[in-house]
Design a protein around this motif. Structure first.
Motif, PDB file in Angstrom:
ATOM      1  N   ARG A 114       0.288   1.593  15.476  1.00 43.11           N
ATOM      2  CA  ARG A 114       1.680   1.989  15.135  1.00 43.11           C
ATOM      3  C   ARG A 114       2.333   2.855  14.282  1.00 43.11           C
ATOM      4  O   ARG A 114       1.585   3.873  13.514  1.00 43.11           O
ATOM      5  CB  ARG A 114       2.687   0.723  14.796  1.00 43.11           C
ATOM      6  N   ALA A 150       5.622   4.717  12.551  1.00 43.78           N
ATOM      7  CA  ALA A 150       6.521   3.882  12.199  1.00 43.78           C
ATOM      8  C   ALA A 150       7.884   4.705  11.070  1.00 43.78           C
ATOM      9  O   ALA A 150       7.421   4.102  10.081  1.00 43.78           O
ATOM     10  CB  ALA A 150       5.776   2.313  10.552  1.00 43.78           C
ATOM     11  N   PRO A 151       8.353   5.762  11.661  1.00 45.57           N
ATOM     12  CA  PRO A 151       9.252   6.419  11.045  1.00 45.57           C
ATOM     13  C   PRO A 151      10.940   5.691  10.519  1.00 45.57           C
ATOM     14  O   PRO A 151      11.010   4.671  11.272  1.00 45.57           O
ATOM     15  CB  PRO A 151       9.802   7.264  11.836  1.00 45.57           C
ATOM     16  N   SER A 152      10.908   6.411   9.236  1.00 43.70           N
ATOM     17  CA  SER A 152      12.002   6.028   8.814  1.00 43.70           C
ATOM     18  C   SER A 152      13.298   6.237   9.542  1.00 43.70           C
ATOM     19  O   SER A 152      13.427   7.812   9.098  1.00 43.70           O
ATOM     20  CB  SER A 152      12.286   5.455   7.393  1.00 43.70           C
ATOM     21  N   GLU A 192      11.306   1.772  11.426  1.00 46.81           N
ATOM     22  CA  GLU A 192      11.924   1.131  10.145  1.00 46.81           C
ATOM     23  C   GLU A 192      13.005   1.326   9.661  1.00 46.81           C
ATOM     24  O   GLU A 192      13.385   2.280   8.780  1.00 46.81           O
ATOM     25  CB  GLU A 192      10.254   1.228   8.975  1.00 46.81           C
ATOM     26  N   TYR A 217       9.886  -2.093   0.963  1.00 42.84           N
ATOM     27  CA  TYR A 217       9.068  -1.911   1.682  1.00 42.84           C
ATOM     28  C   TYR A 217       7.570  -2.039   2.203  1.00 42.84           C
ATOM     29  O   TYR A 217       7.234  -2.444   3.319  1.00 42.84           O
ATOM     30  CB  TYR A 217       9.247  -0.157   2.129  1.00 42.84           C
ATOM     31  N   VAL A 240       6.483  -4.097   6.176  1.00 50.35           N
ATOM     32  CA  VAL A 240       4.927  -3.435   6.696  1.00 50.35           C
ATOM     33  C   VAL A 240       3.778  -4.838   6.805  1.00 50.35           C
ATOM     34  O   VAL A 240       3.791  -3.963   8.042  1.00 50.35           O
ATOM     35  CB  VAL A 240       4.609  -2.001   5.473  1.00 50.35           C
ATOM     36  N   ARG A 291      -1.341   7.435   9.099  1.00 53.03           N
ATOM     37  CA  ARG A 291       0.151   7.846   8.071  1.00 53.03           C
ATOM     38  C   ARG A 291      -0.308   8.538   7.195  1.00 53.03           C
ATOM     39  O   ARG A 291      -1.399   9.399   7.201  1.00 53.03           O
ATOM     40  CB  ARG A 291       0.904   6.275   7.749  1.00 53.03           C
ATOM     41  N   LEU A 307       1.377   8.221   1.720  1.00 52.82           N
ATOM     42  CA  LEU A 307       1.668   6.045   1.996  1.00 52.82           C
ATOM     43  C   LEU A 307       0.160   6.215   0.725  1.00 52.82           C
ATOM     44  O   LEU A 307       0.475   4.847   0.684  1.00 52.82           O
ATOM     45  CB  LEU A 307       1.820   6.176   3.005  1.00 52.82           C
ATOM     46  N   LYS A 338      13.752  14.834   4.817  1.00 45.10           N
ATOM     47  CA  LYS A 338      14.362  14.772   6.075  1.00 45.10           C
ATOM     48  C   LYS A 338      15.615  15.263   5.577  1.00 45.10           C
ATOM     49  O   LYS A 338      16.815  15.715   5.843  1.00 45.10           O
ATOM     50  CB  LYS A 338      14.871  13.036   6.113  1.00 45.10           C
TER      51      LYS A 338
END
Ligand code: GLU
Length: 304
Positions: A7, A9-11, A43, A181, A185, A199, A203, A240
């Motif tokens: 997977r 899994a960007p936020s 996410e 979170y 997850v 990832r 993390l 970001k």
């Protein structure tokens, strides 16, 4: 041998930027090179930071780069299973309310491996109200039983840790009612049958807490691999919020093949930043060719 499930899994807390795209590319190359299924999971459960506009754009931007997914899901659609996990933690006697502010944590001055402060357990032992966790608006934490988790990721990073000692009991439901979170997850990876988590290295230190949760909830533990990050400056992840350039700034200057080539070059997959596509990179993809060191990127070095 059963097929791996992966997977990305960007936020959706901002527009996609080069770091998002590199993480998506590496995750996709890992999955497709082993014939695995790959899910795009947005996410989007943090109401303060996520925006629908970003949730719409990120899948489009990934598709623009040439990344396809077998399924797209949104974490916010999985509230029922997140709440079922809270029920389970309550039944195990592990949930407790806690409104301690960051200032309280700061006063105790116990830094964590990820920055910020460890939660010292101030409210441990506070009971839930009659009727359980649904009858309280305060944030909830869960007691982490003591003990070291022994864990090494596939790239050799030693993730072993006693997460209670390193971070303290995590928040599992926030003041605004969103599930936090780590719990989301752990639950969603298991519900999707995820066998591999690829990832960014930022993390890595979260993994032991997630592994502890998996054990408490009887969920299987995937294999983990953490990869290099793109940095804005040395020691500062391309974020970001702070990114001086997102995809909107880059697209007038670069087409998808050029950006893919620049990202692959930054990751060590190409000797020069020549135009390419994820599919073309697949042919020779191997983690042994991926750089270990984080890379500082500027607008100029992406333009090649
Ligand atoms: N949603 C997290 C992020 O964008 C990634 C979660 C994960 O891969 O476990 O940083």
């Amino acid at each position: 041998m059963s097929r791996d499930r992966c997977r990305f899994a960007p936020s959706p807390t901002g527009h996609a930027h080069p770091g998002t795209l590199l993480a998506g590319l590496l995750c996709w190359l890992d999955a497709r090179s082993r014939g695995a299924d790959i899910e795009l999971r947005l996410e989007d459960i943090d109401p303060d930071r996520c925006r629908p506009e970003y949730a719409r754009r990120i899948p489009e931007d990934l598709a623009w780069l040439g990344l396809d997914f077998d399924r797209a899901t949104r974490q916010s659609d999985h509230r029922a299973r997140h709440e079922a996990a809270l029920d389970r933690l309550e039944a195990e006697g592990l949930l407790y309310p806690c409104s301690c502010s960051r200032a309280v944590l700061r006063e105790h001055d116990q830094p964590t491996p990820a920055g910020g402060w460890r939660y010292p357990g101030t409210c441990r032992g506070r009971p839930l109200p009659a009727g359980g966790w649904r009858n309280i608006e305060e944030p909830l934490r869960m007691q982490l039983p003591p003990g070291r988790i022994e864990l090494r990721d596939e790239s050799g990073i030693d993730l072993s840790q006693d997460p209670g000692l390193a971070f303290g009991d995590p928040i599992v439901r926030r003041r605004d009612g969103a599930v936090a979170y780590h719990l989301a997850v752990a639950v969603d990876d298991a519900a999707s049958g995820v066998t591999r988590v690829v990832r960014g290295r930022d993390l890595a230190s979260a993994t032991a807490t997630q592994a502890r949760l998996q054990r408490i909830l009887d969920l299987p533990q995937p294999t983990y691999r953490h990869h290099l990050l793109l940095l804005e400056r040395r020691d500062q992840k391309l974020a970001k919020f702070h990114a001086a350039f997102g995809l909107d700034e880059l697209r007038p200057h670069l087409d998808a093949a050029q950006l893919c080539g620049s990202l692959a070059h930054l990751a060590g997959l190409l000797p020069k930043p020549v135009p390419t596509s994820p599919r073309a990179l697949l042919e020779h993809f191997s983690w042994t060719n991926v750089a270990n060191e984080d890379r500082v990127v500027t607008f100029e070095n992406l333009l090649g």
